[in-house]
Design a protein around this motif. Structure first.
Motif, PDB file in Angstrom:
ATOM      1  N   GLY A   1       0.856  -1.033  -0.101  1.00 29.27           N
ATOM      2  CA  GLY A   1       0.110  -0.022  -0.203  1.00 29.27           C
ATOM      3  C   GLY A   1       0.562   1.144  -0.063  1.00 29.27           C
ATOM      4  O   GLY A   1       2.077   1.160  -0.159  1.00 29.27           O
ATOM      5  N   LYS A   2      -0.085   2.443   0.292  1.00 30.16           N
ATOM      6  CA  LYS A   2       0.696   3.771   0.373  1.00 30.16           C
ATOM      7  C   LYS A   2       1.400   3.522   1.707  1.00 30.16           C
ATOM      8  O   LYS A   2       0.771   4.049   2.619  1.00 30.16           O
ATOM      9  N   GLU A   3       2.767   4.180   1.784  1.00 30.26           N
ATOM     10  CA  GLU A   3       3.110   5.157   3.241  1.00 30.26           C
ATOM     11  C   GLU A   3       2.544   6.387   3.247  1.00 30.26           C
ATOM     12  O   GLU A   3       2.973   7.642   2.429  1.00 30.26           O
ATOM     13  N   VAL A   4       1.428   6.947   4.334  1.00 31.89           N
ATOM     14  CA  VAL A   4       0.829   7.889   4.656  1.00 31.89           C
ATOM     15  C   VAL A   4       1.625   8.458   5.734  1.00 31.89           C
ATOM     16  O   VAL A   4       1.770   9.683   6.106  1.00 31.89           O
ATOM     17  N   GLU A   5       2.344   7.245   6.867  1.00 31.80           N
ATOM     18  CA  GLU A   5       4.011   8.336   7.983  1.00 31.80           C
ATOM     19  C   GLU A   5       4.276   7.360   8.067  1.00 31.80           C
ATOM     20  O   GLU A   5       4.023   6.164   7.127  1.00 31.80           O
ATOM     21  N   LYS A   6       5.996   7.749   8.737  1.00 29.22           N
ATOM     22  CA  LYS A   6       6.341   6.394   9.063  1.00 29.22           C
ATOM     23  C   LYS A   6       5.987   5.453   9.413  1.00 29.22           C
ATOM     24  O   LYS A   6       5.476   5.052  10.837  1.00 29.22           O
ATOM     25  N   ASN A   7       6.345   3.849   8.621  1.00 29.20           N
ATOM     26  CA  ASN A   7       5.284   2.591   9.243  1.00 29.20           C
ATOM     27  C   ASN A   7       4.271   2.175   8.608  1.00 29.20           C
ATOM     28  O   ASN A   7       4.316   1.439   9.956  1.00 29.20           O
ATOM     29  N   LEU A   8       3.590   3.565   8.643  1.00 26.53           N
ATOM     30  CA  LEU A   8       1.789   3.286   9.008  1.00 26.53           C
ATOM     31  C   LEU A   8       1.441   3.769   7.327  1.00 26.53           C
ATOM     32  O   LEU A   8       2.433   4.229   6.095  1.00 26.53           O
ATOM     33  N   PHE A   9       0.607   2.512   6.627  1.00 28.93           N
ATOM     34  CA  PHE A   9       0.627   2.243   5.506  1.00 28.93           C
ATOM     35  C   PHE A   9      -0.801   2.177   4.855  1.00 28.93           C
ATOM     36  O   PHE A   9      -1.691   1.978   5.811  1.00 28.93           O
ATOM     37  N   ARG A  10      -1.566   2.414   3.814  1.00 33.58           N
ATOM     38  CA  ARG A  10      -3.182   2.709   3.556  1.00 33.58           C
ATOM     39  C   ARG A  10      -3.611   1.211   2.495  1.00 33.58           C
ATOM     40  O   ARG A  10      -2.140   1.266   0.913  1.00 33.58           O
ATOM     41  N   LEU A  11      -3.407   0.241   3.075  1.00 33.94           N
ATOM     42  CA  LEU A  11      -3.796  -0.978   2.342  1.00 33.94           C
ATOM     43  C   LEU A  11      -4.310  -0.719   0.901  1.00 33.94           C
ATOM     44  O   LEU A  11      -5.489  -0.236   0.942  1.00 33.94           O
ATOM     45  N   GLU A  12      -3.803  -1.757  -0.109  1.00 30.04           N
ATOM     46  CA  GLU A  12      -4.209  -1.515  -1.006  1.00 30.04           C
ATOM     47  C   GLU A  12      -4.346  -2.976  -1.652  1.00 30.04           C
ATOM     48  O   GLU A  12      -5.176  -3.707  -2.368  1.00 30.04           O
ATOM     49  N   THR A  13      -2.831  -3.630  -1.097  1.00 31.66           N
ATOM     50  CA  THR A  13      -3.119  -5.021  -2.017  1.00 31.66           C
ATOM     51  C   THR A  13      -3.197  -6.035  -0.946  1.00 31.66           C
ATOM     52  O   THR A  13      -1.814  -6.093   0.249  1.00 31.66           O
ATOM     53  N   PHE A  14      -3.501  -7.934  -0.799  1.00 34.46           N
ATOM     54  CA  PHE A  14      -3.968  -8.787   0.542  1.00 34.46           C
ATOM     55  C   PHE A  14      -3.594 -10.283  -0.214  1.00 34.46           C
ATOM     56  O   PHE A  14      -4.531  -9.508  -1.718  1.00 34.46           O
ATOM     57  N   VAL A  15      -2.734 -10.870  -0.042  1.00 36.62           N
ATOM     58  CA  VAL A  15      -2.144 -11.622  -0.511  1.00 36.62           C
ATOM     59  C   VAL A  15      -2.144 -12.755   0.113  1.00 36.62           C
ATOM     60  O   VAL A  15      -1.367 -12.956   1.052  1.00 36.62           O
ATOM     61  N   GLU A  16      -2.985 -14.159   0.144  1.00 39.77           N
ATOM     62  CA  GLU A  16      -3.097 -14.676   1.574  1.00 39.77           C
ATOM     63  C   GLU A  16      -1.502 -15.906   0.946  1.00 39.77           C
ATOM     64  O   GLU A  16      -1.484 -16.873   0.391  1.00 39.77           O
ATOM     65  N   LYS A  17      -0.414 -16.075   2.369  1.00 41.82           N
ATOM     66  CA  LYS A  17       0.466 -16.583   2.143  1.00 41.82           C
ATOM     67  C   LYS A  17       0.909 -17.087   0.378  1.00 41.82           C
ATOM     68  O   LYS A  17       0.762 -18.310  -0.063  1.00 41.82           O
ATOM     69  N   PRO A  18       1.797 -16.102   0.178  1.00 43.90           N
ATOM     70  CA  PRO A  18       1.452 -16.218  -1.761  1.00 43.90           C
ATOM     71  C   PRO A  18       3.233 -16.965  -2.149  1.00 43.90           C
ATOM     72  O   PRO A  18       3.846 -16.895  -0.922  1.00 43.90           O
ATOM     73  N   LYS A  19       3.424 -17.398  -3.254  1.00 49.07           N
ATOM     74  CA  LYS A  19       4.811 -17.885  -3.461  1.00 49.07           C
ATOM     75  C   LYS A  19       5.872 -16.375  -3.583  1.00 49.07           C
ATOM     76  O   LYS A  19       5.132 -15.840  -4.016  1.00 49.07           O
ATOM     77  N   LYS A  20       6.485 -16.701  -3.421  1.00 51.31           N
ATOM     78  CA  LYS A  20       7.686 -16.122  -3.410  1.00 51.31           C
ATOM     79  C   LYS A  20       7.329 -14.352  -4.791  1.00 51.31           C
ATOM     80  O   LYS A  20       7.596 -13.136  -4.734  1.00 51.31           O
ATOM     81  N   GLU A  21       7.923 -15.722  -5.901  1.00 48.90           N
ATOM     82  CA  GLU A  21       7.806 -14.862  -7.291  1.00 48.90           C
ATOM     83  C   GLU A  21       6.335 -13.531  -7.544  1.00 48.90           C
ATOM     84  O   GLU A  21       6.718 -13.037  -8.284  1.00 48.90           O
ATOM     85  N   GLU A  22       5.381 -14.488  -6.196  1.00 50.81           N
ATOM     86  CA  GLU A  22       3.877 -14.327  -6.559  1.00 50.81           C
ATOM     87  C   GLU A  22       3.519 -12.845  -5.553  1.00 50.81           C
ATOM     88  O   GLU A  22       3.028 -11.994  -5.625  1.00 50.81           O
ATOM     89  N   ALA A  23       4.445 -12.685  -4.811  1.00 45.27           N
ATOM     90  CA  ALA A  23       3.851 -11.933  -3.590  1.00 45.27           C
ATOM     91  C   ALA A  23       4.271 -10.491  -3.604  1.00 45.27           C
ATOM     92  O   ALA A  23       5.003 -10.280  -4.264  1.00 45.27           O
ATOM     93  N   PRO A  24       3.378  -9.276  -3.600  1.00 45.45           N
ATOM     94  CA  PRO A  24       3.642  -8.655  -3.427  1.00 45.45           C
ATOM     95  C   PRO A  24       4.799  -7.538  -3.130  1.00 45.45           C
ATOM     96  O   PRO A  24       4.947  -5.943  -3.477  1.00 45.45           O
ATOM     97  N   GLY A  25       5.123  -8.140  -1.945  1.00 44.02           N
ATOM     98  CA  GLY A  25       6.364  -7.345  -1.522  1.00 44.02           C
ATOM     99  C   GLY A  25       6.906  -8.382  -0.026  1.00 44.02           C
ATOM    100  O   GLY A  25       5.928  -9.591  -0.474  1.00 44.02           O
ATOM    101  N   ASN A  26       7.395  -7.604   0.768  1.00 46.30           N
ATOM    102  CA  ASN A  26       7.591  -8.855   2.298  1.00 46.30           C
ATOM    103  C   ASN A  26       7.561  -8.203   2.787  1.00 46.30           C
ATOM    104  O   ASN A  26       7.712  -8.524   4.151  1.00 46.30           O
ATOM    105  N   THR A  27       5.792  -8.007   3.471  1.00 44.61           N
ATOM    106  CA  THR A  27       5.447  -7.376   4.280  1.00 44.61           C
ATOM    107  C   THR A  27       4.101  -7.612   4.719  1.00 44.61           C
ATOM    108  O   THR A  27       3.689  -8.317   4.636  1.00 44.61           O
TER     109      THR A  27
END
Length: 290
Positions: free
Chosen positions: A176-202
């Protein structure tokens, strides 16, 4: 005026298969971390955030949790006979921590289903969800950190941690988009993705604040990965209707749902225990020679 977070749901109906055979007849949440069970740390996490009512979603074989937070007259009588009034006072503090409610999850249908079971007790209020597997050592409890965000934005808030890329398949992963330090407005959610399919590592970890709207999404959520109702799927659905924030939590998280995480937590907490830390350090020195 927005309602305050006064209730917390603690799903504790799992089988704890990673700790078998120890958990065959005893709840995983009752495994002792030095001198308190894991579930005690989870309740403390909630109480520090201002929670007044703890809603346990339990299952078969979880009676020990109810007994732990109840008054034990037989034990108190025995301690009184031995003149150990200080221990009686300590035990009474446990049963007085909060108002405890117990709901049964008759079938293991996933975390989302466990949270949904608390709907009638939570009612039309914001509430916390706390997973006892995750023990967070911090100056301010994980739930308290999320409540601070909720009190500013009045939206659901998810606890986050940046994990190693090779570990993303073990978590719900967000972006998602960071709105403050370490605070994000979340946009994408994936349950237990494969490493190559993950939108990040948060990754999502075991602390949440939800508006009651999550219950409507859980009721509509189809069975997902593992044949269970996935909480992450309901969160993704809710995000299309309400803003959801994610907060990277401060402090150290121990994944006590795994053997290695539990052992790491045991060592760390023992080293900080004033009664045994010196003797324990000496023991470690003898064993590992450093």
């Amino acid at each position: 005026m927005s309602k305050k977070v006064k209730k917390a749901v603690l799903p504790v109906a799992g089988f704890g298969t990673r700790f078998l055979p120890a958990t065959k007849s005893s709840s995983k949440e009752m495994l002792p971390l030095v001198d308190k069970p894991l579930i005690h740390y989870a309740v403390e996490d909630a109480i520090e955030a201002g929670v007044e009512q703890i809603i346990f979603v339990t299952g078969r074989g979880k009676r020990a949790i109810e007994d732990y937070f109840d008054i034990s007259f037989e034990l108190e009588y025995h301690l009184k006979y031995q003149g150990k009034e200080d221990l009686i006072e300590e035990l009474r503090k446990i049963s007085d921590m909060a108002d405890f409610v117990y709901i049964r999850q008759k079938e293991p249908k996933g975390l989302g289903h466990a949270v949904l079971r608390a709907k009638d007790v939570v009612g039309d209020e914001p509430f916390a969800v706390i997973l006892a597997d995750d023990v967070i050592e911090a100056q301010k409890s994980g739930t308290a950190q999320l409540v601070e965000v909720y009190n500013r934005y009045h939206c659901s808030v998810i606890g986050l941690e940046v994990v190693k890329p090779e570990d993303v398949s073990n978590y719900g992963i967000v972006a998602g988009k960071e709105v403050e330090k370490n605070l994000f407005r979340l946009e994408t959610f994936v349950e237990k993705p494969k490493k190559e399919e993950a939108p990040g590592n948060t990754a999502i970890i075991g602390r949440y604040i939800f508006t009651p709207a999550i219950f409507d999404e859980l009721q509509k959520t189809a069975v997902g990965r593992g044949g269970e109702i996935q909480l992450t799927d309901a969160i993704a659905s809710l995000s299309k209707k309400e803003v959801i924030y994610g907060k990277v939590l401060e402090g150290n998280r121990f994944d006590c749902g795994s053997k290695m995480g539990f052992l790491k937590a045991t060592v760390e907490f023992a080293l900080k225990d004033k009664q045994i830390n010196g003797e324990f350090k000496n023991y470690l020195h003898e064993v590992i020679g450093c």
